[in-house]
Design an enzyme around this catalytic site. Structure first.
Site, PDB file in Angstrom:
ATOM      1  N   LYS A 119      19.639 -12.289   5.885  1.00 39.03           N
ATOM      2  CA  LYS A 119      19.520 -13.687   5.454  1.00 39.03           C
ATOM      3  C   LYS A 119      18.603 -14.517   6.365  1.00 39.03           C
ATOM      4  O   LYS A 119      18.014 -15.484   5.923  1.00 39.03           O
ATOM      5  CB  LYS A 119      20.897 -14.347   5.334  1.00 39.03           C
ATOM      6  CG  LYS A 119      21.546 -14.834   6.619  1.00 39.03           C
ATOM      7  CD  LYS A 119      22.792 -15.672   6.249  1.00 39.03           C
ATOM      8  CE  LYS A 119      23.446 -16.331   7.432  1.00 39.03           C
ATOM      9  NZ  LYS A 119      24.140 -15.385   8.334  1.00 39.03           N
ATOM     10  N   HIS A 159      31.792 -13.178  14.581  1.00 43.25           N
ATOM     11  CA  HIS A 159      30.479 -13.807  14.747  1.00 43.25           C
ATOM     12  C   HIS A 159      30.713 -15.083  15.536  1.00 43.25           C
ATOM     13  O   HIS A 159      31.441 -15.957  15.091  1.00 43.25           O
ATOM     14  CB  HIS A 159      29.853 -14.113  13.385  1.00 43.25           C
ATOM     15  CG  HIS A 159      28.387 -14.469  13.479  1.00 43.25           C
ATOM     16  ND1 HIS A 159      27.924 -15.494  14.267  1.00 43.25           N
ATOM     17  CD2 HIS A 159      27.299 -13.917  12.908  1.00 43.25           C
ATOM     18  CE1 HIS A 159      26.601 -15.552  14.169  1.00 43.25           C
ATOM     19  NE2 HIS A 159      26.195 -14.616  13.346  1.00 43.25           N
ATOM     20  N   GLU A 171      24.898  -7.560  14.775  1.00 41.66           N
ATOM     21  CA  GLU A 171      24.184  -8.032  13.584  1.00 41.66           C
ATOM     22  C   GLU A 171      23.196  -9.143  13.932  1.00 41.66           C
ATOM     23  O   GLU A 171      23.322 -10.268  13.457  1.00 41.66           O
ATOM     24  CB  GLU A 171      25.189  -8.570  12.548  1.00 41.66           C
ATOM     25  CG  GLU A 171      26.192  -7.561  12.041  1.00 41.66           C
ATOM     26  CD  GLU A 171      27.299  -8.215  11.203  1.00 41.66           C
ATOM     27  OE1 GLU A 171      27.419  -9.455  11.206  1.00 41.66           O
ATOM     28  OE2 GLU A 171      28.030  -7.466  10.555  1.00 41.66           O
TER      29      GLU A 171
HETATM   30  C1  LIG Z   1      24.130 -15.021   9.544  1.00 39.88           C
HETATM   31  C2  LIG Z   1      24.902 -13.845  10.001  1.00 39.88           C
HETATM   32  C3  LIG Z   1      24.415 -13.055  11.048  1.00 39.88           C
HETATM   33  C4  LIG Z   1      23.172 -13.391  11.831  1.00 39.88           C
HETATM   34  O1  LIG Z   1      23.392 -14.437  12.687  1.00 39.88           O
HETATM   35  P1  LIG Z   1      22.294 -14.877  13.768  1.00 39.88           P
HETATM   36  O2  LIG Z   1      22.930 -16.021  14.447  1.00 39.88           O
HETATM   37  O3  LIG Z   1      21.059 -15.236  13.009  1.00 39.88           O
HETATM   38  O4  LIG Z   1      22.063 -13.726  14.671  1.00 39.88           O
HETATM   39  C5  LIG Z   1      25.144 -11.933  11.397  1.00 39.88           C
HETATM   40  N1  LIG Z   1      26.279 -11.609  10.758  1.00 39.88           N
HETATM   41  C6  LIG Z   1      26.772 -12.342   9.741  1.00 39.88           C
HETATM   42  C7  LIG Z   1      28.032 -11.911   9.074  1.00 39.88           C
HETATM   43  C8  LIG Z   1      26.111 -13.491   9.334  1.00 39.88           C
HETATM   44  O5  LIG Z   1      26.608 -14.229   8.352  1.00 39.88           O
END
Ligand SMILES: *Cc1c(COP(=O)(O)O)cnc(C)c1O
Length: 381
Positions: free
Chosen positions: A52, A180, A255
Site C-alpha cells: 500500500k 504494527h 512488513e
Molecule cells: C501500512 C502497513 C504496513 C507498512 O507500514 P509502514 O509504516 O509504511 O512501514 C505494514 N503492515 C501493515 C499491516 C500495514 O497496514
C-alpha cells in the site's frame, strides 16, 4: 543509512523537457539499497513489503527479484501481484478485516496466510480458506508514531488467548502473532514494549497447547523527514537485539512499507501560477493535494521543496491545480521567490504519495518513469 534519490538540476531540467511535468522519477537501485539495508540490519528476518505504501510495478518487480515477500491488503493488490508473477506463498493478506471478494481472490490465487484481530473474522477465514495460517494482530500503543494504526487495529492482549483458541477450534493453523507500532515511528521503544507483550503471550499460548512459530513485527520503520532526524541504524539495532533476546527460535517477519519506498522517488513539478492574495505570496503548482501531495493529508507529511534558485527566502502558500479550495499543500513555507515555469524538485516522496493520489477534477495521476531506464537515453548520470 543516509542515501536517497536526489536528481541534479541538469537531470530535472532534461527530464522535464523530455516528459513534461508533473513527473515522478523512481530509482530501482535505491529500492535495492533500502532492501539491502534491511537485510543486513535485520538478518534472517523475512521482509514483507507493504504494497500500500507504493504499488509501482517497477518497485514491486525489483523487490520480487531481490527475494522479498509482500504484505497485501485487498483483492486489487493480490490480483496485481499475481499478474506480476509473484507466487501466493510470498504474500500475506494482512488486513484484519477482509472483504468477501478479498477472501475469494485469496482462495483463487492460493494465498493462505492471514492476520486478524477479532472474533468475527475467524469464521470468515475458516470458511474461505479452511486450515489457513493465521497471525493474531495485537494492539500496541505508541504516541511516538506519525500515523497511529492502533486506534483502528489490534486485539487487546487480554483477549489474545481467547481469540487464538477460537481460531484453533475452527480448524485454522494458529501460526503466531503480529503487531504494527504505527507508521514513521521515531523510536525503538514501542517495538521493545510490543516484543515484551508478545513474549508473554507466546508463553501463555504454549501453556495452552499452542506451538506458535511466527512473529511479525510489522512496519513503521521511518524514512528521513525534514522535521526530525532519526538514527535508523541505532533504532533497528535495538529492535534486532530485543528480538534476539526474546525470540531466539521464532521465525521473524517484518512488513516495511515507507522505509522501502520513501527515498526512492523524486517529484518534478512546475509553477503554473503566482499571485498575491491578501498580502501573501501564493504559488500554484501542477501537482497538488489530490495528487502526489495527498500525503500531506493522509500521511501528515511535510515535503521538502528544492528550487535551484538563489536569493532570500520568503513565506509562501502552495496550492495545487484543482478548483477546490482544500487543494492547498503548505502555508508559510519558506522558499526563494518563484516565477511561472520554474521547476521544483521534491525528494523523498515515494511513500503514501502517488499511492493515494486521485484523478479529481480531471487531472491525471502523475506519470512515473524509472530513473535507471531513462537516464542513459537522456545522457544523464
Ligand atoms: C501500512 C502497513 C504496513 C507498512 O507500514 P509502514 O509504516 O509504511 O512501514 C505494514 N503492515 C501493515 C499491516 C500495514 O497496514
Amino acid at each position: 543509512m543516509n542515501s536517497y534519490l536526489k536528481l541534479s538540476q541538469v537531470a530535472v531540467e532534461k527530464l522535464a523537457e523530455q516528459y513534461g511535468t508533473p513527473l515522478l522519477v523512481v530509482s530501482t537501485e535505491q529500492v535495492e539499497r533500502n532492501y539491502a539495508f534491511m537485510e543486513e540490519n535485520l538478518p534472517g528476518v523475512k521482509l514483507y513489503y507493504a504494497v500500500k505504501a507504493n504499488p509501482n510495478e517497477g518497485i514491486i518487480r525489483k523487490l520480487a527479484e531481490l527475494g522479498s515477500y509482500f504484505d497485501v491488503a485487498s483483492d486489487g493488490e493480490m490480483q496485481f501481484l499475481t499478474e506480476v508473477g509473484i507466487e501466493p506463498e510470498r504474500m500475506v493478506y494482512a488486513n484484519p478485516v477482509k472483504t468477501p471478494n478479498g477472501l475469494k481472490v485469496a482462495k483463487e490465487t492460493g494465498i493462505y496466510k492471514f492476520t486478524f484481530d477479532s472474533e468475527s473474522e475467524i469464521s470468515k477465514m475458516a470458511k474461505a480458506i479452511p486450515g489457513g495460517s493465521v497471525l493474531l494482530r495485537v494492539r500496541v500503543d505508541n504516541p511516538k508514531a506519525l500515523v497511529d494504526l492502533n486506534k483502528k487495529f489490534g486485539a487487546h492482549p487480554d483477549d489474545a488467548l481467547h481469540l487464538l483458541k477460537l481460531a484453533r477450534e475452527q480448524g485454522l493453523d494458529v501460526a503466531g502473532l503480529c503487531f504494527h507500532v504505527g507508521s514513521q515511528s521515531s523510536s525503538a521503544n514501542a517495538y521493545v514494549a510490543a516484543l515484551k507483550i508478545c513474549r508473554r503471550l507466546f508463553d501463555e499460548a504454549k501453556l495452552a497447547g499452542f506451538n506458535m512459530r511466527i512473529l511479525d513485527i510489522g512496519g513503521g520503520f521511518p524514512i528521513p523527514s525534514i522535521t526530525e532526524t532519526i538514527d535508523i541504524s541505532a533504532m533497528i539495532k535495538v529492535i534486532r537485539e530485543t528480538v534476539t533476546q526474546y525470540f531466539p527460535d521464532t521465525e521473524i517477519w517484518a512488513e516495511p512499507g515507507r522505509f522501502m519506498c520513501g527515498t526512492v522517488s523524486n517529484l518534478i513539478t512546475s509553477v503554473i501560477g503566482t499571485q498575491r492574495r491578501d498580502g501573501n505570496q501564493w504559488y500554484f503548482l501542477d501537482d497538488g493535494l489530490y495528487g502526489t501531495f495527498s500525503g500531506v493529508i493522509f500521511d501528515h507529511w511535510d515535503f521538502e521543496l528544492e528550487t535551484f534558485k538563489s536569493g532570500e527566502k520568503i513565506p509562501a502558500t502552495f496550492a495545487g491545480p484543482s478548483c477546490d479550495s482544500l487543494d492547498i499543500m503548505f502555508f508559510d513555507k519558506m522558499i526563494t521567490p518563484l516565477d511561472i515555469g520554474d521547476l521544483i524538485l521534491v525528494p523523498n516522496c515515494g511513500a503514501y504519495t502517488s499511492a493515494s493520489a486521485t484523478v479529481f477534477n480531471g487531472f491525471a495521476k502523475t506519470p512515473i518513469v524509472i530513473w535507471e531506464e531513462v537516464k542513459d537515453t537522456l545522457g544523464l548520470k
